[in-house]
Every structure is written in C-alpha cells, then in structure tokens.
Design an enzyme around this catalytic site. Structure first.
Site, PDB file in Angstrom:
ATOM      1  N   LYS A  46     -13.049   4.144   6.493  1.00  0.00           N
ATOM      2  CA  LYS A  46     -12.719   5.142   5.060  1.00  0.00           C
ATOM      3  C   LYS A  46     -12.743   6.434   5.440  1.00  0.00           C
ATOM      4  O   LYS A  46     -11.588   7.408   4.978  1.00  0.00           O
ATOM      5  CB  LYS A  46     -13.816   4.336   4.190  1.00  0.00           C
TER       6      LYS A  46
ATOM      7  N   GLN B 124     -21.709   1.610   0.049  1.00  0.00           N
ATOM      8  CA  GLN B 124     -21.114   0.538   0.881  1.00  0.00           C
ATOM      9  C   GLN B 124     -22.114  -0.706   0.749  1.00  0.00           C
ATOM     10  O   GLN B 124     -23.366  -0.465   0.802  1.00  0.00           O
ATOM     11  CB  GLN B 124     -21.028   0.756   2.492  1.00  0.00           C
TER      12      GLN B 124
ATOM     13  N   ASP C  20     -14.399   2.066  -6.216  1.00  0.00           N
ATOM     14  CA  ASP C  20     -14.423   0.556  -6.019  1.00  0.00           C
ATOM     15  C   ASP C  20     -13.894  -0.223  -7.108  1.00  0.00           C
ATOM     16  O   ASP C  20     -13.604  -1.414  -6.948  1.00  0.00           O
ATOM     17  CB  ASP C  20     -16.036   0.083  -5.500  1.00  0.00           C
TER      18      ASP C  20
HETATM   19  N1  GUN Z   1     -18.774  -4.259   1.234  1.00  0.00           N
HETATM   20  C1  GUN Z   1     -17.680  -5.141   1.608  1.00  0.00           C
HETATM   21  N2  GUN Z   1     -16.428  -4.997   0.895  1.00  0.00           N
HETATM   22  C2  GUN Z   1     -16.936  -3.910   0.030  1.00  0.00           C
HETATM   23  C3  GUN Z   1     -16.152  -2.987  -0.832  1.00  0.00           C
HETATM   24  O1  GUN Z   1     -14.959  -3.176  -1.047  1.00  0.00           O
HETATM   25  N3  GUN Z   1     -16.811  -1.966  -1.270  1.00  0.00           N
HETATM   26  C4  GUN Z   1     -18.029  -1.520  -0.906  1.00  0.00           C
HETATM   27  N4  GUN Z   1     -18.630  -0.627  -1.494  1.00  0.00           N
HETATM   28  N5  GUN Z   1     -18.787  -2.156  -0.120  1.00  0.00           N
HETATM   29  C5  GUN Z   1     -18.125  -3.463   0.392  1.00  0.00           C
END
Ligand code: GUN
Length: 300
Positions: A53, A97, A120
């Site tokens: 990211k 995350q 998200d």
């Molecule tokens: N953990 C696994 N997939 C995701 C996601 O799309 N966003 C976040 N914040 N954590 C994750």
C-alpha cells in the site's frame, strides 16, 4: 480456454489515472492526498500488504505514511491514535490493517475511524449507505475493485445471474450489494451463498458471473462452472503441496479455466485492484474534503 483477467494491468491503469489527477491538482497548488496505514504487531502477511500500500502511495504521488505500533499497545492508546488522525486535516484516508491482536476490538477500532476517512469502507455508515445505494458513502475496496475490473474488461453485470460464494462483511456481502444496485456496475440478479447453502454446486452452475470469497482452498472446481461464465477468485490460501508452500485461490484454477469464458488467476489475482481502490477512495475523500471535482474514470 478462458481469457485471463489480468488485474495488474487493470490496477496499473487506475493508478495512472490517479497519478495524473494528483499531479494536476498539486500543480494548481493543492496538497497531495494523504493516506495513513496503522500496523499493529509483526504479522508477516500484514507487513507485506501494508508495504504494498505504501509503495502504491509513492507511485501515485500521495503522502503515504505507515504508523507502526507494538503488539501490546492498549485499545485505549490505539483509539487515541485514530482520533489524532481523524482530527488531522492533512490526512484524507486511514486504514487499520487487520487482524489486530486479540485484546483489541476490531469492531471498536473500525467504528472509531471517521466515516469520511474510512477508505476501507468498513464503517457502519459506509456499509449502510452501500446497502441503500447511496453513492455518497465509501465503497469497500475489494468489491469496488472487482466492479472496476469488470468495467476494464467490458463485463456487464446487468441482467446477469451473479453467484457470490461467501458472506463476509469485507467481500461477499458488500459484493452482493454492489452488483445488485441500480447502478451502471450493478443491476444483476444476485444469489449470496454460504456454509448452509444447499446444493452449492447446482447454484454455482447457474452463475453467469461467479465470485468466490470463502477462504477454502480450491473448493470450486470446473464442474461447478457454467460454460463461458466469468469467474472471479478472491481467495488467497496458503497450502502445502509436494513439500512446498503454495498460494491457491478458492477456485481450482486449471479445471475452472477450461470451462470459464474469463477467470482471475491466483496468485496474480484481485489484490492490486483492492490497493488501487484504496487509493481511489483516498483521492475521492480528498476531493470531497476540499470541494474539488471527483475524477470521473474511477466510477465503475
Ligand atoms: N486485512 C486483510 N485484508 C484487509 C483489508 O482489505 N483492509 C484492512 N484494513 N485489513 C485487511
């Protein structure tokens, strides 16, 4: 043999569009969009995702920042960090995350993020707007990415039978809401399947578009795929085969690819689309915060 839906090409074209919008806006004297990722603890997969990211932020000219905290941070301390970011006018998007250590409530943390910065799309306000077809909310990044992938490859959901396997709040359920919405990317008849669905194979065989998001390695085989169907595999499962660790999807690729008209591979699947859509959501949040026009090409 099916067409392979190359998500890295589709994602790169979204990133290019975002980079162009950012560079134009910055040339006009605006600050670049800001995205913060919070990472708690040392989970290997989470570190990889957050690293990807941050790299994507750098590529499109965002101010991307990773804030790392030890696994023993208290819930109260973490909520205070989120509140600081909520108040910071230079930050447009915040992702925490997941998964978080057991002593921290993921629900509390998710709901503490300001809905406008929840790129998200996990906050109840954004999920609620999605359920109502209200476009002023933030769409969850993975389902949003899948709609953009379909647009990229000219796959129209309208009037089709979509079968979504898996009812998670992150993928399956929001996917079913997006594709059934009265919107250019929607208008499908959607069946949402889960662990209690009877005759799952029968239901899958009736899908024009099959979205697999159950987290069960290679559960969906070619026998369950209607000839010519589009198959989108969201699963990423680590399995051991022949003494080696291998990444496989929820779909058995070889057999499904022989029946499908188009299919996403694993590895090489929808991951880059999720990241591209986190960036798209952040750019949109930035435009909304500053009353700037929203970039048009990022709508599915
Ligand atoms: N953990 C696994 N997939 C995701 C996601 O799309 N966003 C976040 N914040 N954590 C994750």
């Amino acid at each position: 043999m099916a067409i392979i839906l190359d998500c890295s090409i589709a994602a790169a074209s979204i990133r290019t569009e975002i980079a162009e919008a950012v560079s134009k806006s910055v040339a006009q004297g605006n600050r670049p969009p800001g995205l913060v990722a919070i990472l708690v603890g040392e989970d290997g997969a989470s570190q990889t995702y957050v690293g990807a990211k941050k790299t994507a932020c750098d590529e499109v000219g965002f101010a991307g920042d990773v804030r790392r905290f030890a696994a023993d941070i208290t819930e109260t301390e973490l909520l205070a960090e989120i509140e600081k970011i909520n108040q910071d006018e230079t930050i447009d998007g915040l992702i925490v995350q997941l998964p978080l250590p057991k002593h921290i409530s993921e629900e509390k943390v998710t709901q503490a993020i300001l809905p406008a910065k929840d790129v998200d799309g996990f906050h109840d306000i954004n999920m609620g707007k999605l359920a109502k077809g209200d476009e002023s909310g933030v769409k969850p990044a993975t389902p949003y990415g899948i709609t953009l992938l379909m647009k990229h490859y000219g796959i129209d959901a309208s009037g089709k039978h979509v079968v979504v396997v898996g009812r998670s709040n992150i993928v399956g359920r929001p996917m079913s809401m997006l594709l059934s919405a009265a919107a250019p990317y929607g208008n499908a008849t959607v069946t949402l399947c889960h662990s209690r669905t009877k005759d799952l194979g029968e239901v899958c065989r009736r899908a024009d578009i099959l979205v697999a998001a159950v987290g069960r390695p290679e559960m969906i085989t070619g026998e369950w795929v209607k000839p010519g169907a589009t198959v989108i595999d969201v699963g990423i499962n680590r399995i051991e085969r022949d003494g080696k660790v291998k990444l496989v999807g929820d779909v058995h690729f070889e057999s499904a690819a022989r029946k499908a008209g188009a299919i996403t591979p694993v590895p090489g699947g929808v991951g880059p689309m999720t990241i591209a859509c986190l960036l798209a959501n952040t750019l949109t949040a930035c435009c909304r915060a500053h009353n700037l026009p929203e970039p048009k090409g990022l709508t599915a």
